[in-house]
Design an enzyme around this catalytic site. Structure first.
Site, mmCIF file in Angstrom:
data_model
loop_
_atom_site.group_PDB
_atom_site.id
_atom_site.type_symbol
_atom_site.label_atom_id
_atom_site.label_comp_id
_atom_site.label_asym_id
_atom_site.label_seq_id
_atom_site.Cartn_x
_atom_site.Cartn_y
_atom_site.Cartn_z
ATOM 1 N N ARG A 268 48.034 26.586 20.953
ATOM 2 C CA ARG A 268 49.078 25.685 20.459
ATOM 3 C C ARG A 268 50.512 26.154 20.641
ATOM 4 O O ARG A 268 51.374 25.366 20.847
ATOM 5 C CB ARG A 268 48.885 25.379 18.952
ATOM 6 C CG ARG A 268 47.530 24.862 18.542
ATOM 7 C CD ARG A 268 47.270 23.471 19.054
ATOM 8 N NE ARG A 268 46.137 22.860 18.347
ATOM 9 C CZ ARG A 268 45.382 21.912 18.852
ATOM 10 N NH1 ARG A 268 45.616 21.446 20.062
ATOM 11 N NH2 ARG A 268 44.382 21.409 18.147
ATOM 12 N N ASP B 149 35.923 25.784 21.162
ATOM 13 C CA ASP B 149 36.880 24.675 21.074
ATOM 14 C C ASP B 149 37.709 24.801 19.801
ATOM 15 O O ASP B 149 37.854 23.849 19.022
ATOM 16 C CB ASP B 149 36.172 23.308 21.155
ATOM 17 C CG ASP B 149 37.169 22.165 21.340
ATOM 18 O OD1 ASP B 149 38.365 22.428 21.551
ATOM 19 O OD2 ASP B 149 36.737 20.993 21.266
HETATM 20 C C1 NCD Z 1 41.170 19.113 20.771
HETATM 21 C C2 NCD Z 1 42.599 19.365 20.307
HETATM 22 O O1 NCD Z 1 42.878 19.170 19.131
HETATM 23 O O2 NCD Z 1 43.423 19.815 21.110
HETATM 24 N N1 NCD Z 1 40.479 18.425 19.737
HETATM 25 C C3 NCD Z 1 39.141 18.291 19.595
HETATM 26 O O3 NCD Z 1 38.709 17.606 18.664
HETATM 27 N N2 NCD Z 1 38.286 18.875 20.395
HETATM 28 C C4 NCD Z 1 41.186 18.372 22.062
HETATM 29 C C5 NCD Z 1 39.957 18.544 22.890
HETATM 30 O O4 NCD Z 1 39.450 19.658 23.040
HETATM 31 O O5 NCD Z 1 39.476 17.551 23.451
HETATM 32 ZN ZN ZN Z 2 38.082 18.177 24.819
HETATM 33 ZN ZN ZN Z 3 39.423 21.532 23.156
#
Ligand code: NCD
Ligand code: ZN
Ligand code: ZN
Ligand code: ZN
Length: 455
Positions: A74, A318
Site C-alpha cells: 500500500r 493476498d
Molecule cells: C485486494 C485489495 O484490496 O487490493 N482486495 C481483495 O479483496 N483481494 C485486491 C485484489 O487482490 O484483487
Molecule cells: Zn485480486
Molecule cells: Zn490481492
C-alpha cells in the site's frame, strides 16, 4: 618483493546450531554456517566450520525463509492502510523473508516513474526482501522500461474497469501478452469476468447490496469464465501466466489440463479460501469480505485436495489491509474487500499440521520452493549451500490465540481472530542477521532489501 600476509584460519560469521533442519522430506539434526549473508555449509554440528557467533535454536524446526508473492504493501498515498515498514514487520512476524508487492496503489505501479517512486520509498523502510509486481499496461515502451528496471510480473486485473488496458479486448491482451513472452516476464492474473460482474451489479440499481448479493455478483462462474478466457490467450501467445487467489476447484482442473497441453500456467490459493466458508461471511459481515469472496464449505475441501496433489500450486496470503472505517460500513457497496494475511497464514497452516491435515514438508514447498521457482527468485526458497541465509525457525508446540491487536500490520482485524493455534514463528534470519525473535522486531527500517529493481 611482496609478502603474503598470514592470517588465522577464517571463522564464519554465524553458526545456527541445535536445529531440526527440514530438507525436502528429511529431518536432519544439525546446523547451518553463514558467511556474508549466504549459507556456506549445512550439516551435522561437528562438520561445521568455527564461527564468530553461535545461535542455538534448541531443537526447533528450521526451514527456508518463507515467500509470499501476493502482498499489498500500500505505501505512498495509501500508507494509512499499511506502509513498507509496518507491512514488512508483519511479514517477518509471519515467517516471510521475501514478499512481492502488488501494483494497485496510489499512484499505481503502472509506469517506470511510479515504480521508481515506490522503490525509493521502500528502500528506507523495508525490513525483509521486497520485490514488485507492475501493472500490465497497453504501452510497449512502458512495459519494456518497467521490465528492464526489474519486476517479477505484470499484473492483469480482469475485474477492474480502471486497468490501464482494455481488458474486454482479446486482441489487445494477446498483443501485450506476446510482449511479456518476448521479454520473459510472467503475467499474474486476477481472474474475474468484469462484464458478468457489471451486468449483475446493474440489477441492484437503487437497491442495497447485501453480503449474499455480493457472493452472487462474484460467484464462481465469474472466475470460471475469466480463467478459460485467459488460458486461451496464454495458449495463443505462449505467455506464462499465474492465476491469483483461486477459489474454484474447477480452476485447478483447467490449469492441469492446460499444462498437459504445454501451456505455461500456475496458480495460488489464499489460506482464507481453503479454511473459511461463506457461513463465516454471514457471521462476521464486511470484516470477512474479500474479492473473490468465501465459497461453500465443500469447495474449501476441494481446494485442500488440489493443493496437496498439484505441484503447480502455491499458497499466497493476498494480504490486503484496509482501515477499520473502510471495513465497517453497513452498506456492502462501501465496504472495501480484502483482509490482512501475513500474520495468520503460517500459524493457520501449522495448526492444520498439528491436526494431521497437512504434512510438515508441505510448508517449505508451497510457501518457499514453488513461489521462488515460479517468480525466478534467485537464491531464495531453499536451505542449501550457496543460497541466501534467509531462515525461519518455528516453535511447533507453542499454543496461542490469534489476536489482531497484536499484529504488526496497521490492519488490526481478521476473520481468524480468536482462533486457537498450535505453532508459531520463533526467530527469523535475513541474510544471516536475526531480524525477529519471540514477537520482537530486531532490525531498523531500511535494513531489508529491495529486490530486482535497478535505477
Ligand atoms: C485486494 C485489495 O484490496 O487490493 N482486495 C481483495 O479483496 N483481494 C485486491 C485484489 O487482490 O484483487
Ligand atoms: Zn485480486
Ligand atoms: Zn490481492
Ligand atoms: Zn566473517
Amino acid at each position: 618483493m611482496r609478502f603474503k600476509k598470514i592470517t588465522k584460519p577464517s571463522e564464519v560469521d554465524l553458526n545456527i546450531v541445535g536445529a531440526k533442519l527440514l530438507l525436502g522430506n528429511q529431518l536432519l539434526d544439525g546446523g547451518i554456517s553463514i558467511e556474508e549473508g549466504k549459507i556456506i555449509k549445512i550439516g551435522k554440528e561437528p562438520s561445521l566450520p568455527k564461527a564468530d557467533k553461535i545461535h542455538d535454536v534448541k531443537g526447533r524446526l528450521t526451514i527456508p525463509g518463507l515467500i509470499d508473492t501476493h502482498v499489498h504493501l500500500r505505501d505512498l498515498q495509501l500508507s494509512y492502510k499499511e506502509d513498507f515498514h509496518t507491512g514488512t514487520c508483519a511479514a517477518a512476524a509471519g515467517g516471510f523473508t521475501t514478499i512481492l508487492d502488488m501494483p494497485n496503489n496510489i499512484p499505481p505501479t503502472y509506469s517506470a516513474a511510479n515504480l521508481r517512486l515506490r522503490r525509493d520509498e521502500a528502500m528506507t523502510k523495508v525490513i525483509v526482501n521486497v520485490g514488485f509486481h507492475a501493472g500490465l499496461v497497453d504501452d510497449k515502451s512502458e512495459i519494456h522500461k518497467m521490465s528492464s528496471m526489474g519486476i517479477y510480473s505484470f499484473k492483469l486485473y480482469m475485474n477492474n474497469r480502471h486497468s490501464q488496458i482494455d481488458i474486454e479486448n482479446d486482441a489487445t491482451l494477446a498483443e501485450n501478452f506476446s510482449t511479456c513472452k518476448m521479454i520473459n516476464v510472467p503475467i499474474t492474473v486476477h481472474a474475474e469476468d468484469r462484464s458478468t460482474i457489471e451486468q449483475r451489479i446493474n440489477n441492484f440499481k437503487g437497491k442495497p447490496i447485501e453480503l449474499k448479493d455480493y457472493c452472487y455478483i462474484h460467484d464462481s462462474d465469474v472466475e470460471e469464465k475469466a480463467v478459460k478466457r485467459i488460458i486461451g490467450i496464454a495458449e495463443k501467445t505462449g505467455a506464462t501466466i499465474h492465476i491469483c487467489h483461486i477459489t474454484n476447484s474447477s480452476t485447478i482442473d483447467e490449469i492441469k489440463e492446460a499444462r498437459d497441453k504445454g501451456i505455461s500456467v500456475t496458480g495460488e490459493i489464499a489460506p482464507h479460501h481453503m479454511i473459511l466458508s461463506k457461513d463465516v461471511l454471514e457471521k462476521l459481515g464486511g470484516w470477512a469480505l474479500m474479492d473473490p469472496p468465501l465459497r461453500q464449505i465443500t469447495e474449501t475441501e476441494n481446494l485442500w485436495n488440489g493443493l496437496l496433489n498439484k505441484e503447480f500450486l502455491t499458497v499466497a496470503s493476498d494480504h490486503a489491509p484496509h482501515s477499520l472505517l473502510e471495513k465497517s460500513s453497513q452498506d456492502i457497496r462501501e465496504v472495501l474487500p480484502g483482509i490482512p494475511g501475513l500474520e495468520t497464514t503460517l500459524p493457520i497452516l501449522l495448526t492444520k499440521i498439528s491436526r494431521g491435515r497437512l504434512s510438515l514438508s508441505a510448508i517449505p514447498k508451497i510457501l518457499a520452493e514453488r513461489p521462488a521457482k515460479i517468480f525466478g527468485l534467485k537464491g531464495k526458497g531453499e536451505l542449501s549451500e550457496g543460497a541466501d541465509a534467509d531462515i525461519t525457525i518455528l516453535d511447533l508446540k507453542k499454543e496461542f490465540v490469534i489476536d489482531p491487536d497484536k499484529f504488526h500490520s496497521k490492519a488490526r482485524y481478521s476473520p481468524f481472530a480468536g482462533e486457537n493455534c498450535v505453532g508459531c514463528v520463533s526467530e527469523v534470519f535475513l541474510a544471516g542477521n536475526m531480524i525477529f525473535e519471540n514477537g520482537e522486531i530486531l532490525t531498523p527500517p531500511g535494513s531489508g532489501q529491495v529486490l530486482g529493481v535497478q535505477t
